[in-house]
Design a protein around this motif. Structure first.
Motif, short mmCIF file in Angstrom:
data_model
loop_
_atom_site.label_atom_id
_atom_site.label_comp_id
_atom_site.label_asym_id
_atom_site.label_seq_id
_atom_site.Cartn_x
_atom_site.Cartn_y
_atom_site.Cartn_z
N VAL A 38 -0.66 -58.89 1.63
CA VAL A 38 0.42 -59.44 1.89
C VAL A 38 1.69 -58.57 1.43
O VAL A 38 1.72 -57.96 0.42
CB VAL A 38 0.46 -60.89 0.87
CG1 VAL A 38 1.78 -61.76 1.05
CG2 VAL A 38 -0.52 -61.76 1.15
N ILE A 69 -0.78 -67.89 2.37
CA ILE A 69 -1.91 -67.34 2.26
C ILE A 69 -2.83 -67.81 1.48
O ILE A 69 -4.02 -67.94 1.26
CB ILE A 69 -1.76 -65.77 2.02
CG1 ILE A 69 -0.93 -65.30 3.06
CG2 ILE A 69 -3.02 -65.05 1.86
CD1 ILE A 69 -1.95 -65.37 4.36
N HIS A 79 -1.19 -66.36 10.07
CA HIS A 79 -0.49 -66.10 9.14
C HIS A 79 0.90 -67.15 9.58
O HIS A 79 1.58 -67.67 8.84
CB HIS A 79 0.01 -65.05 8.83
CG HIS A 79 1.00 -64.75 7.61
ND1 HIS A 79 2.62 -64.86 8.15
CD2 HIS A 79 1.08 -64.95 6.39
CE1 HIS A 79 3.40 -64.77 7.08
NE2 HIS A 79 2.48 -64.78 5.95
#
Length: 459
Positions: A38, A69, A79
């Motif tokens: 991330v 997430i 995502h």
């Protein structure tokens, strides 16, 4: 004590208007979470206007990262799809709040809104034709900023820190209403501190991608902040380290812990520090509980002192406890406290986890202030280990999370990951609240979290 009838309690508030905004923040370095790297965060800000029965008006503010997430993991949605669902959900929640006209205390309003938010999440899932419905945890994360704004407004309109407003003079119903007969006659204020702990040790996150020493440092960030673990320990005076692990490679996980322990021991020896602690976070990726017990046993064999430094283990296996009745934690919990995290969304999940051998609970502001207060009460009464985690919260959301940690008895340390991964999001807050955002001795100065509302958020 005579309790004022809920219909006439003058301190009650209701929502009159709600405004939302989302801001994006790039990470200075990526963090590997649940097997996914991330590199940015989207933060939801909520401002509400509330009014008391007497006609007093006030604005409240809440903020929380839309951590899709973590709260909406999916193998069928990408995502962008899950983040879009959360942003859509936040917009829908604002409409729900606009049509919500009930008076009450923020705990009562927050829990009533939670029911409507869950119904709205089901509607959004259908409207967006999602192949995987929005999970309850994701709904709580989206709703938490709205709930925070309510608590913030309530404290401000009465000129009190919100942790002074959880007794019978303000709350209309006792804990028995939500937690059952064992809690009848008890109020939330019995399970929180009116004044924050003055200082709390800080848990520093060691991500799976974070370089432990110069040999692992591929490219310095070049922004003046530390890059390696020894640099961070010296920079912040750290003595609590949270180690992110893969959960699907026992050799890698064990060697990672052992190297963290070696690097940390060398650095602390140079600094003259003799005591420090670890927590282990598998992000529910262990295939079974035997993975955890084997890893802990091997750690104790290879590095007894390192094993002793482990304070607790965060939820090692999958969050859907009912689908994994074989993953009972009783044997693992004999080695170290095992904490329920992703699974914890209500009292039912807490009790199920306890029956399955979990001995601790992770409170998170991102699950809602109202729900967190109930879980704090239930976990304390059940004698469970407690910790508070912050979901890499920046700015106002960190103040909210820190306030929760500082006001719940038994919580020994605090997390503050945004200073590592998205410090730019804290700049506007750091000058006004240096104790929260600038760490020098391994602790956070939480004594400032006593202002109106959620503590230090401006009126």
């Amino acid at each position: 004590m005579t309790i004022i009838d809920p219909a006439t309690k003058s301190t009650d508030i209701r929502l009159r208007a709600v405004r939302t905004a989302c801001t994006g923040h790039a990470y200075r370095t990526p963090i590997k979470f649940g097997g996914v790297a991330v590199d940015h965060a989207t933060v939801l800000d909520v401002e509400c206007e509330a009014v008391t029965r007497r006609g007093q008006t006030v604005r409240g503010f809440g903020s929380m990262p839309l951590a899709n997430i973590w709260s909406f993991p999916s193998r069928v949605l990408n995502h962008d799809q899950t983040l879009h669902a959360m942003r859509t959900l936040a917009e829908r929640f604002a409409r729900v709040c606009q049509g919500f006209t009930e008076f009450g205390h923020p705990i009562e309003l927050g829990l009533a809104l939670e029911e409507q938010f869950l119904a709205a999440a089901a509607e959004v899932s259908r409207e967006l034709q999602l192949s995987q419905p929005i999970p309850k945890l994701c709904t709580l994360v989206c709703g938490s900023a709205f709930d925070a704004a309510l608590h913030d407004a309530f404290g401000k309109v009465h000129g009190l820190n919100c942790y002074h407003t959880y007794g019978p003079e303000f709350v209309n119903r006792d804990l028995g209403e939500w937690l059952g007969a064992d809690y009848a006659g008890e109020w939330p204020d019995a399970y929180v501190l009116r004044e924050p702990k003055a200082r709390m040790p800080l848990y520093h996150l060691i991500g799976a991608l974070d370089p432990l020493d110069d040999s692992e440092l591929m490219k310095p960030a070049g922004d003046g902040l530390p890059d390696t673990l020894p640099q961070w320990i010296r920079f912040n005076g750290l003595n609590h380290l949270k180690i992110k692990l893969n959960g699907d490679d026992l050799v890698w996980d064990l060697e990672r812990i052992l190297k963290v322990d070696r690097v940390t021991s060398e650095t602390q020896r140079e600094l003259g520090v003799g005591t420090w602690h670890y927590s282990l976070d598998f992000n529910e990726r262990c295939p079974h509980v035997e993975y955890l017990t084997e890893m802990l046993s091997k750690l104790r064999e290879r590095a007894p002192a390192g094993f002793d430094r482990v304070q607790y283990v965060e939820q090692p296996t999958a969050r859907d406890l009912r689908s994994q009745p074989h993953n009972r934690m009783h044997e693992a919990a004999k080695l170290k406290p095992v904490v329920i995290d992703e699974s914890l969304t209500d009292l039912e999940s807490l009790l199920l986890a306890r029956d399955m051998g979990y001995t601790g609970a992770a409170l998170k502001a991102c699950k809602g202030q109202s729900q967190s207060l109930l879980m704090a009460a239930a976990a304390q009464k059940l004698g469970m280990f407690l910790c508070v985690q912050d979901l890499t919260c920046p700015g106002a959301s960190l103040i909210h999370s820190a306030g929760l940690a500082a006001h719940v008895p038994g919580v020994a340390a605090i997390e503050s990951n945004s200073r590592q991964y998205c410090p730019a999001a804290n700049i506007a807050w750091a000058a006004e609240f240096p104790g929260i955002f600038k760490i020098h001795d391994g602790t956070m100065d939480t004594s400032c979290l006593s202002g109106p509302g959620l503590g230090a958020i401006p009126i």
